[in-house]
Every structure is written in C-alpha cells, then in structure tokens.
Scaffold this motif. Structure first.
Motif, short mmCIF file in Angstrom:
data_model
loop_
_atom_site.label_atom_id
_atom_site.label_comp_id
_atom_site.label_asym_id
_atom_site.label_seq_id
_atom_site.Cartn_x
_atom_site.Cartn_y
_atom_site.Cartn_z
N GLY A 147 41.15 45.42 20.02
CA GLY A 147 40.95 44.23 19.23
C GLY A 147 39.56 44.18 18.64
O GLY A 147 38.69 44.96 19.00
N GLU A 148 39.40 43.27 17.74
CA GLU A 148 38.11 43.07 17.10
C GLU A 148 37.44 41.84 17.71
O GLU A 148 38.08 40.80 17.87
N TYR A 149 36.18 41.97 18.02
CA TYR A 149 35.41 40.86 18.57
C TYR A 149 34.11 40.74 17.79
O TYR A 149 33.58 41.74 17.32
N ALA A 150 33.61 39.53 17.67
CA ALA A 150 32.32 39.33 17.01
C ALA A 150 31.56 38.24 17.74
O ALA A 150 32.15 37.32 18.30
N ALA A 151 30.25 38.40 17.76
CA ALA A 151 29.39 37.38 18.34
C ALA A 151 28.16 37.27 17.45
O ALA A 151 27.68 38.26 16.91
N VAL A 152 27.67 36.05 17.29
CA VAL A 152 26.46 35.82 16.53
C VAL A 152 25.38 35.38 17.52
O VAL A 152 25.58 34.43 18.28
N VAL A 153 24.29 36.14 17.54
CA VAL A 153 23.21 35.88 18.51
C VAL A 153 21.88 35.78 17.79
O VAL A 153 21.75 36.19 16.64
N ASP A 154 20.88 35.25 18.48
CA ASP A 154 19.55 35.13 17.89
C ASP A 154 18.82 36.46 17.92
O ASP A 154 18.71 37.07 18.98
N GLY A 155 18.34 36.87 16.77
CA GLY A 155 17.47 38.03 16.67
C GLY A 155 16.03 37.55 16.61
O GLY A 155 15.74 36.38 16.89
#
Length: 82
Positions: free
Chosen positions: A1-9
């Motif tokens: 499956g495809e997973y995505a996460a948005v995190v602080d850089g």
C-alpha cells in the motif's frame, strides 16, 4: 500500500511517501518540501536505501542533514503507526 506522512523539517513541512508490499517497505520518496531540505540527492538515495535494506529507520544519519533524516524517520514511524 501507499502511505504518506507530513512532518516538520528544518524550514518547512516535508511530505514523505512510502510504499509497502508484502509487509515490507519497498520505496520512500519525498514529495512537498524536498527543495527545503539540506540532504543531497545522493545522500538521500543512500539513506533511503539503508532504511529499505534494514527495514528500519534506525540507520546512520547523514552528517549535515540530521534534521532531514530525523524527519524521514518520524514520517516512517507515523505511517506505520496507522
């Protein structure tokens, strides 16, 4: 499956996309925020390859790109917590 996460850089949010097949992490790509990262393409490739090979985010971080590497590790942890 495809997973995505948005995190602080370091400067902005980083979108990390992961592909899992057969219970294994098979690909990691960076979406939004890539242009704000210090890590070079070559370093990113080596770092991602190490994660995929070991199936763990617990790999050596790239010198000079610690925050980028930590952000990728955080995104992987978030994706797998879902």
């Amino acid at each position: 499956g495809e997973y995505a996460a948005v995190v602080d850089g370091l400067h902005d949010k980083i979108e990390v996309k992961m592909t899992v097949a057969g219970g294994k992490l098979t690909a990691i790509t960076i979406g939004e925020g890539r242009d704000q990262m210090f890590i070079t393409e070559e370093q990113l490739e080596q770092y991602v390859s190490a994660i995929i090979e070991s199936q763990s985010a617990d790999v050596d971080i790239v010198s000079g790109a610690t925050i980028d590497c930590q952000a990728i590790g955080t995104a992987i942890a978030q994706a797998f917590a879902k």
